[in-house]
Design a protein around this motif. Structure first.
Motif, PDB file in Angstrom:
ATOM      1  N   ARG A 154      11.479   7.721  -1.852  1.00 15.17           N
ATOM      2  CA  ARG A 154      10.031   8.321  -1.043  1.00 15.17           C
ATOM      3  C   ARG A 154       8.953   7.831   0.180  1.00 15.17           C
ATOM      4  N   ILE A 155       9.642   6.676   0.458  1.00 14.17           N
ATOM      5  CA  ILE A 155       8.995   5.580   1.532  1.00 14.17           C
ATOM      6  C   ILE A 155      10.096   5.418   2.645  1.00 14.17           C
ATOM      7  N   VAL A 156       9.876   6.743   4.097  1.00 15.67           N
ATOM      8  CA  VAL A 156      10.393   6.131   5.599  1.00 15.67           C
ATOM      9  C   VAL A 156       9.742   4.913   6.246  1.00 15.67           C
ATOM     10  N   LEU A 157      10.715   4.086   6.386  1.00 15.94           N
ATOM     11  CA  LEU A 157      10.526   3.172   6.968  1.00 15.94           C
ATOM     12  C   LEU A 157      10.505   3.814   8.409  1.00 15.94           C
ATOM     13  N   ILE A 158       9.351   3.069   9.246  1.00 12.79           N
ATOM     14  CA  ILE A 158       9.795   3.874  10.676  1.00 12.79           C
ATOM     15  C   ILE A 158       9.317   2.275  11.460  1.00 12.79           C
ATOM     16  N   LEU A 180       0.810  -1.440  -0.186  1.00 14.64           N
ATOM     17  CA  LEU A 180       0.008   0.108  -0.147  1.00 14.64           C
ATOM     18  C   LEU A 180       0.850   0.947  -0.296  1.00 14.64           C
ATOM     19  N   ALA A 181       1.716   1.075   0.172  1.00 15.27           N
ATOM     20  CA  ALA A 181       2.863   2.441   0.592  1.00 15.27           C
ATOM     21  C   ALA A 181       3.561   2.228  -0.842  1.00 15.27           C
ATOM     22  N   MET A 182       3.354   1.236  -1.853  1.00 18.32           N
ATOM     23  CA  MET A 182       4.386   2.143  -2.682  1.00 18.32           C
ATOM     24  C   MET A 182       3.309   2.314  -3.802  1.00 18.32           C
ATOM     25  N   LEU A 183       2.006   1.446  -3.698  1.00 24.65           N
ATOM     26  CA  LEU A 183       0.591   2.090  -4.765  1.00 24.65           C
ATOM     27  C   LEU A 183       0.888   4.184  -4.421  1.00 24.65           C
ATOM     28  N   ALA A 184       0.826   3.903  -3.074  1.00 23.25           N
ATOM     29  CA  ALA A 184       0.540   5.900  -2.668  1.00 23.25           C
ATOM     30  C   ALA A 184       1.850   6.251  -2.929  1.00 23.25           C
ATOM     31  N   ALA A 185       3.427   5.906  -2.929  1.00 22.71           N
ATOM     32  CA  ALA A 185       4.197   6.286  -3.569  1.00 22.71           C
ATOM     33  C   ALA A 185       3.755   6.743  -5.060  1.00 22.71           C
ATOM     34  N   ARG A 186       3.664   5.369  -6.221  1.00 22.49           N
ATOM     35  CA  ARG A 186       3.061   5.392  -7.309  1.00 22.49           C
ATOM     36  C   ARG A 186       2.183   6.202  -7.919  1.00 22.49           C
ATOM     37  N   ALA A 187       1.116   6.539  -6.431  1.00 18.22           N
ATOM     38  CA  ALA A 187      -0.189   7.624  -7.114  1.00 18.22           C
ATOM     39  C   ALA A 187       0.728   9.071  -7.250  1.00 18.22           C
ATOM     40  N   GLY A 188       1.490   9.197  -6.644  1.00 10.43           N
ATOM     41  CA  GLY A 188       1.762  10.205  -6.791  1.00 10.43           C
ATOM     42  C   GLY A 188       2.823  11.214  -5.472  1.00 10.43           C
ATOM     43  N   ALA A 189       2.507  10.662  -4.298  1.00  6.08           N
ATOM     44  CA  ALA A 189       3.479  10.773  -3.225  1.00  6.08           C
ATOM     45  C   ALA A 189       4.329  11.055  -3.260  1.00  6.08           C
ATOM     46  N   LYS A 190       4.807  12.072  -2.571  1.00  9.42           N
ATOM     47  CA  LYS A 190       6.108  13.044  -2.358  1.00  9.42           C
ATOM     48  C   LYS A 190       6.536  11.606  -0.821  1.00  9.42           C
ATOM     49  N   LYS A 191       6.207  11.753  -0.542  1.00 11.14           N
ATOM     50  CA  LYS A 191       6.683  10.489   0.793  1.00 11.14           C
ATOM     51  C   LYS A 191       5.777   9.788   1.525  1.00 11.14           C
ATOM     52  N   VAL A 192       6.035   8.932   1.570  1.00  9.24           N
ATOM     53  CA  VAL A 192       5.595   7.933   2.037  1.00  9.24           C
ATOM     54  C   VAL A 192       6.113   7.758   3.642  1.00  9.24           C
ATOM     55  N   TYR A 193       5.179   7.714   4.755  1.00  9.38           N
ATOM     56  CA  TYR A 193       5.920   6.596   6.044  1.00  9.38           C
ATOM     57  C   TYR A 193       5.441   6.137   6.527  1.00  9.38           C
ATOM     58  N   ALA A 194       5.737   4.339   6.051  1.00 11.04           N
ATOM     59  CA  ALA A 194       5.467   3.458   6.285  1.00 11.04           C
ATOM     60  C   ALA A 194       6.165   2.789   8.030  1.00 11.04           C
ATOM     61  N   ILE A 195       5.077   2.933   8.680  1.00 11.57           N
ATOM     62  CA  ILE A 195       5.205   2.001  10.270  1.00 11.57           C
ATOM     63  C   ILE A 195       4.968   0.432  10.281  1.00 11.57           C
ATOM     64  N   GLU A 196       5.888   0.053  10.777  1.00  9.17           N
ATOM     65  CA  GLU A 196       5.492  -1.584  11.372  1.00  9.17           C
ATOM     66  C   GLU A 196       6.384  -1.784  12.568  1.00  9.17           C
ATOM     67  N   ILE A 197       4.984  -3.286  13.110  1.00 13.13           N
ATOM     68  CA  ILE A 197       6.213  -2.713  14.513  1.00 13.13           C
ATOM     69  C   ILE A 197       6.615  -4.709  14.172  1.00 13.13           C
ATOM     70  N   ASP A 198       6.543  -5.554  13.681  1.00 15.34           N
ATOM     71  CA  ASP A 198       6.666  -6.745  13.785  1.00 15.34           C
ATOM     72  C   ASP A 198       8.277  -7.185  12.646  1.00 15.34           C
TER      73      ASP A 198
END
Length: 270
Positions: A79-83, A42-60
């Motif tokens: 463009r994707i910042v993994l948190i 979903l983060a990659m789909l958002a980036a492909r849709a034009g987002a300049k930055k996506v904060y991708a949060i994951e705990i596992d």
């Protein structure tokens, strides 16, 4: 990645519904947060849709182990910042234009969509350029059913799941669906208790042995998604087997805590 994450990834009906809604919601230059990014799709789909930055949060940690490599392999690491953190508690460094992410379990009893969205709404913009919440709402319905409960010659009075790809698990409905909960994800939800006393009219004569919980998701663009292979599939709650007649009204009580887990579930039929 974990098994559940992989199942969500390969669930084409679910993922394509999210892809369509993301394409209609994310605008060029947006800052997006993906709650519980899992596979990262979903983060990659958002980036492909034009987002300049996506904060991708994951705990596992099992998912975290692959995400950097996945984003690099798709040329989206810039463009994707993994948190790595708990989406229900983590802080973001800036306000966001779009909140996406799927942590849905049927009836919202399990998983943490509401608590996660509540936290992310702290970083929402207001006014003319208000933040768009991809999953804008979720409705839960209940109906009376005859539920297949015999396996290998033995009867099992258990909470079970009605997977869409297994015809033998399909229940027969004996009533219209009744709305028991309607949650708005675009605002912070503090009342997480669901308590309903229902009068449900039987629509055909026969034998019932279960209550079925169904869910329907509403997206920002107005589209909806019901159950699929790995998404919000119906949950069957067992009841004592009984004969019913058309027109008969049964009193159903049901209560649970949203995000509280199955241990909070209480129900009865009279």
């Amino acid at each position: 990645m974990t098994e559940g994450t992989f199942n969500c990834l390969i669930d084409e009906e679910r993922t394509m519904a999210f892809a369509k809604a993301i394409a209609a919601t994310v605008r060029p230059g947006d800052v997006v947060v993906d709650m519980g990014t899992g596979s990262g799709v979903l983060a990659m789909l958002a980036a492909r849709a034009g987002a300049k930055k996506v904060y991708a949060i994951e705990i596992d940690r099992s998912n975290i182990a692959t995400l950097d490599a996945v984003f690099r392999a798709n040329g989206l690491e810039d463009r994707i910042v993994l948190i790595h953190g708990d989406v229900c508690k983590v802080d973001l460094p800036e306000k966001v234009d779009v909140i996406i992410g799927e942590m849905i379990a049927t009836a919202l009893i399990e998983e943490l969509q509401v608590l996660a969205t509540n936290n992310m709404l702290r970083f929402a913009k207001r006014g003319r350029h208000a933040t768009r919440v991809l999953l804008s709402g979720y409705r839960t319905y209940l109906d009376l059913v005859n539920n297949p409960e015999t396996y290998y010659g033995h009867s099992f009075k258990i909470v079970r799941y009605e997977y869409s790809d297994m015809r033998q698990l399909k229940s027969k409905s004996f009533s219209e669906k009744q709305l028991i909960s309607d949650v708005d994800f675009t605002r912070i939800n503090t009342d997480l208790e669901v308590q309903q006393n229902l009068g449900i009219t039987v629509i055909r004569r026969g034998e019932i042995n279960g209550l079925r919980l169904n869910g329907e998701t509403r997206f920002f663009d107005g589209s909806t998604l019901g159950a699929s292979y790995a998404y919000s599939y119906p949950v069957i709650l067992p009841i004592d087997t009984r004969e019913v007649s058309k027109g008969q009204v049964l009193k159903v009580k049901i209560g649970y805590t949203i995000c509280g887990g199955m241990k909070t579930l209480r129900y009865s039929v009279e």
